[in-house]
Scaffold this motif. Structure first.
Motif: not given
Length: 405
Positions: A19-29
């Motif tokens: 989940l952390g990787a998803k957050f860090s890679r999401d350009p909208y976040l």
């Protein structure tokens, strides 16, 4: 459960890392702009922490790093509504999202607050708010008031001054105190007040919103107030409202009534000071008189003053004795000098040629010169012979160079 089935299940840590990787890679976040209200604001270790909430009671944890915190132009607190920009991060240990704040400003009036902070910081660095305070006159004759001619402000000032010092003249320099025309009218009124014969200037208005008070943050007006020749008393808004004109003025008070009090020491104040001065002067006079009496008594009872007549007589006797000694010394000196003079006269008289003539000798002159040697003469020289009594002319008949008669 066999090994193949066990491999289909993730550990909690693995899930959180995913989940952390998803957050860090999401350009909208990576950079989101969020508005909300601050709750639980606290600073710890040079960082700030708070919850950002909205009307729906939704909330997210927020963190401000020391670097960002030092750049913020405002001091925030719980209850402030803010607009902030940050990146969404996942705290993997607990798997909750938080905002890493990149910038933050008050919501609604954010632009005005930023502009106010920029002007304030620049003028503070210039030292505009640290100029020496101009003292108020203790006996003012006239005060200039810059405010609106309507409303409670001018009435409160006039009432306060009239009660405390009815002899103090009040000159109103009218100006609107909010709106688009306020800055120009305030600048013109302040200039006129500074050129008048007033002893002080009051700049005042009632309370209001930040927009209402905004003309008193105008940089041109603030610079003018800071450089006036007369002392300035500022009463703008309420106690919690602080404008840049308040900071530039010599004195800042909370209300128009307080401004009237500040500029006018009451008659009772004058009386109290006069009474204090009177008591102080009386004490000084008594102290000086007491010291003078003590000194007089000391001198009056001194041995020298009590025996003054005897002291005078003793000095008079000493003066007479000195006078007699001086006369005696003069007479002795004169007699010695006179006797010496007579002795010298006797010696001179004994050496006189006339005494020689009295013993039967004579003096011979040739051509007006005394003849001491026969070799000075020639036969037929005419000579003059002086005797003790009388003289004679003679002619040389014969010359001998010895002393035989």
């Amino acid at each position: 459960m066999d090994d193949d089935q066990a491999q289909e299940f993730l550990t909690v840590g693995a899930l959180n890392r995913y989940l952390g990787a998803k957050f860090s890679r999401d350009p909208y976040l990576k950079q989101v702009s969020v508005t909300g209200e601050i709750f639980g604001y606290k600073i710890s270790g040079f960082s700030a922490y708070f919850d950002l909430r909205d009307e729906d009671e939704s909330s997210i944890r927020a963190y401000v790093s020391p670097t960002v915190l030092r750049r913020l132009s405002f001091d925030f607190k719980s209850g402030d509504k803010v607009n902030l920009t940050g990146s969404v991060r996942l705290y993997e240990k607990r798997a909750y999202a938080s905002l890493l704040v990149l910038s933050m400003q008050p919501a609604g009036l954010g632009e005005l607050y930023l502009k106010l902070a920029e002007i304030k910081n620049r003028l503070t660095k210039e030292g505009l708010f640290n100029k020496p305070v101009k003292p108020l006159s203790f006996f003012p004759k006239k005060v200039a008031v810059v405010t609106s001619k309507t409303g409670a402000v001018i009435h409160d000032i006039q009432s306060t001054i009239g009660h405390r010092n009815p002899n103090l003249a009040i000159q109103l320099y009218e100006s609107v105190v909010q709106g688009d025309k306020a800055v120009a009218e305030l600048i013109a009124a302040v200039k006129q007040a500074d050129q008048s014969d007033a002893d002080a200037i009051i700049i005042a208005r009632g309370g209001g919103s930040m927009l209402d008070l905004w003309p008193f943050n105008d940089e041109q007006l603030v610079r003018l107030v800071a450089n006036l020749s007369k002392p300035v008393i500022s009463s703008i808004g309420h106690q919690t409202d602080v404008t840049l004109v308040d900071l530039a003025a010599d004195y800042r008070v909370e209300t128009p009534t307080a401004a009237g009090v500040k500029v006018t020491p009451a008659i009772s104040d004058y009386q109290a000071i006069l009474n204090q001065m009177t008591v102080s002067m009386s004490n000084n006079i008594r102290r000086s008189f007491k010291n003078a009496v003590t000194q007089f008594d000391y001198l009056a009872n001194s041995a020298a003053l009590k025996s003054f007549d005897q002291v005078f007589i003793n000095h008079e006797q000493k003066l007479q004795n000195l006078n007699l000694q001086m006369l005696s010394a003069f007479n002795n000196h004169f007699q010695r000098a006179n006797q010496g003079f007579l002795n010298l006269v006797g010696k001179l008289d004994a050496l006189s040629p006339l005494k020689v003539l009295d013993r039967g000798f004579s003096v011979t002159f040739k051509d007006g010169l005394a003849v001491k040697d026969s070799q000075q003469l020639q036969v037929a020289d005419q000579l003059k012979i002086i005797f003790a009594k009388g003289s004679a002319l003679a002619e040389v008949k014969e010359i001998n160079h010895d002393r035989s008669i």
